[in-house]
Design an enzyme around this catalytic site. Structure first.
Site, PDB file in Angstrom:
ATOM      1  N   ASN A   7     161.581 -34.199  68.681  1.00 59.12           N
ATOM      2  CA  ASN A   7     160.989 -33.854  69.759  1.00 59.12           C
ATOM      3  C   ASN A   7     162.315 -33.823  70.865  1.00 59.12           C
ATOM      4  O   ASN A   7     162.932 -34.909  71.358  1.00 59.12           O
ATOM      5  CB  ASN A   7     160.167 -35.082  70.454  1.00 59.12           C
ATOM      6  CG  ASN A   7     159.388 -34.552  71.577  1.00 59.12           C
ATOM      7  OD1 ASN A   7     159.907 -33.724  72.299  1.00 59.12           O
ATOM      8  ND2 ASN A   7     158.408 -35.508  72.031  1.00 59.12           N
ATOM      9  N   ARG A 241     152.238 -36.170  88.984  1.00 60.34           N
ATOM     10  CA  ARG A 241     151.594 -34.794  89.252  1.00 60.34           C
ATOM     11  C   ARG A 241     150.275 -34.858  89.942  1.00 60.34           C
ATOM     12  O   ARG A 241     149.633 -35.794  89.411  1.00 60.34           O
ATOM     13  CB  ARG A 241     151.502 -34.168  87.692  1.00 60.34           C
ATOM     14  CG  ARG A 241     152.729 -33.822  87.040  1.00 60.34           C
ATOM     15  CD  ARG A 241     152.669 -33.143  85.618  1.00 60.34           C
ATOM     16  NE  ARG A 241     153.747 -33.852  84.696  1.00 60.34           N
ATOM     17  CZ  ARG A 241     153.360 -33.959  83.226  1.00 60.34           C
ATOM     18  NH1 ARG A 241     152.386 -33.278  82.652  1.00 60.34           N
ATOM     19  NH2 ARG A 241     154.241 -34.301  82.548  1.00 60.34           N
ATOM     20  N   GLU A 380     151.808 -39.290  67.573  1.00 64.03           N
ATOM     21  CA  GLU A 380     152.126 -37.824  67.523  1.00 64.03           C
ATOM     22  C   GLU A 380     153.403 -37.595  66.508  1.00 64.03           C
ATOM     23  O   GLU A 380     153.164 -36.559  65.933  1.00 64.03           O
ATOM     24  CB  GLU A 380     152.904 -37.087  68.952  1.00 64.03           C
ATOM     25  CG  GLU A 380     151.560 -37.116  69.873  1.00 64.03           C
ATOM     26  CD  GLU A 380     151.714 -36.778  71.483  1.00 64.03           C
ATOM     27  OE1 GLU A 380     152.412 -38.041  72.096  1.00 64.03           O
ATOM     28  OE2 GLU A 380     151.563 -35.890  71.908  1.00 64.03           O
TER      29      GLU A 380
END
Ligand code: ADP
Length: 400
Positions: A7, A241, A380
């Site tokens: 990643n 966010r 993941e």
């Protein structure tokens, strides 16, 4: 024999080596501060203590070389030779409309990933860099791209189109893509296993609550709606966010505060969310502690955070026409009984009822009502390794 999962971010590379046979994690690590002063490696074996090392690398090529050196180190390594890596699985953030599944990387796929850079300028270029470096360092190993967006490509047009002129969709491909797809897919599959029911029969709402956070409505194993949109800014309140906001606020802020597009982007992505509300931290543990101490600003931020999730649960129950399971995952979802309790409060009318003791202990199944509420750790890297194996095979010799 081994699958390397990578990643690659702007200044970091996360890696994990997965055994292709039993899908166990052999070793994992993080190279961080790439291109910055004092880069370093944190590395750990399957169940080992973390090993930290200062590095003198300057780019992603150096970082991936360090990862391979550690994995083949005579003392700390887990393989003799890097040639034992039979496949590399790369997390790629944006696959646009082109990729609805993981794919083996070819020259054409590389071109498509590059074309998607316009949608994810902060992520795809680094994902692509990691692939190119691996082509040099592991020339014999096939590589697979696993996209954050792919799982959500099953959304129908009524879920992914925004009500803006259709010409803009045609020209700029502005639509909802959704992210965290690898995680939503993985935990919905795990939920079906835990419940001992076929995924095809289930209506599941998945809540991935980490620093970034999103939800998905999953019907029969397929994403039919999700809270993130054209970018990972839409939807839930996140660490930094803002999530859903009246788009008119954006132009108003730009006008009144004299901000450029880059500056307002920075404001909404990095200075908003829980950080913006609390004006102190984006870390949910600290926020919960301050809220429990009675500090009003933190209590309010937590209320706003949980109310947004609850609204999406209601919306997705409507989209799915009912719900069999509600799944919590990622840092907050897996570890915060407070958030889970606040989200589930008043959802009794849907059949959501928590077992308080099980919720406190973050057990796998924490409900007593007709809707199964589950706490499922996401993984993941394992999901990427599984997809890589599915695309290339597990590297075992064929036995006649
Ligand atoms: P990322 O999106 O960076 O992978 P994570 O999934 O690791 O993020 O989630 C990070 C968030 O999880 C942080 O806000 C952190 O405070 C929160 N978190 C971790 N442990 C707990 C806990 N025990 N209680 C509440 N929040 C927690």
């Amino acid at each position: 024999m081994y699958i390397l999962v990578l990643n690659c971010g702007s200044s970091s590379v996360k890696f994990q080596l997965v055994d292709g046979r039993d899908q166990g994690c052999m070793a994992r690590g993080l190279v961080e501060r790439i291109g910055l002063p004092a880069p370093r490696l944190v590395y750990r074996l399957r169940d080992g203590a973390p090993l930290k090392k200062e590095l003198s690398i300057t780019d992603h090529a150096g970082a991936i070389a360090v990862a391979l050196d550690m994995l083949t180190d005579p003392v700390y390594g887990v393989m003799k030779d890097k040639a034992e890596v039979v496949g590399v699985g790369h997390r790629v953030v944006h696959g646009g409309e082109r990729f609805s599944d993981s794919v083996r990387i070819t020259k054409e796929v590389l071109g498509e990933i590059k074309a998607c850079e316009r949608f994810a300028p902060l992520h795809n270029p680094h994902n692509l860099r990691g692939i190119l470096v691996c082509q040099e360092l592991l020339p014999g190993a096939p590589q697979v791209a696993v996209f954050d967006t792919a799982f959500h490509q099953t959304m129908p047009p009524e879920a992914y189109l925004y009500a803006i002129p259709m010409a803009l969709y045609a020209k700029l491909k502005i639509r909802k893509y959704g992210f965290h797809g690898t995680s939503h897919k993985y935990v919905s599959e795990q939920a079906a296993r835990v419940l001992g029911r076929p995924l095809d029969d289930l209506k599941i709402i998945t809540c991935h609550l980490g620093n970034g956070a999103s939800m998905a409505a999953v019907q029969g194993g397929k994403s039919v709606d999700t809270s993130m949109g054209f970018t990972p800014l839409e939807g839930l309140v996140m660490g930094t966010r803002c999530g859903d906001i009246d788009p008119a606020c954006v132009t108003h802020i730009m006008y009144e505060e004299k901000l450029s597009p880059t500056q307002v982007d920075d404001l909404l992505n990095k200075k908003s969310g829980m950080l913006g509300l609390c004006e102190a931290t984006s870390d949910m543990r600290d926020i919960e502690n301050h809220a429990m101490e009675g500090l009003e600003k933190f209590r309010l931020a937590l209320d706003i955070y949980c109310r947004r999730i609850r609204k999406y649960v209601g919306a997705y129950a409507a989209v799915l026409g009912g719900v069999d399971a509600l799944v919590f995952t990622a840092g907050v979802g897996e570890n915060s009984p407070i958030v889970r309790r606040m989200v589930c409060e008043d959802l009794g009318f849907l059949g959501v009822r928590l077992d308080e003791a099980k919720n406190e202990r973050s057990e796998l199944i924490i409900s007593t009502g007709s809707v199964a509420v589950l706490v499922i750790p996401t993984n993941e890297e394992l999901a990427i390794a599984r997809d890589t194996i599915a695309v290339i095979g597990d590297g075992s010799p064929n036995i006649a």
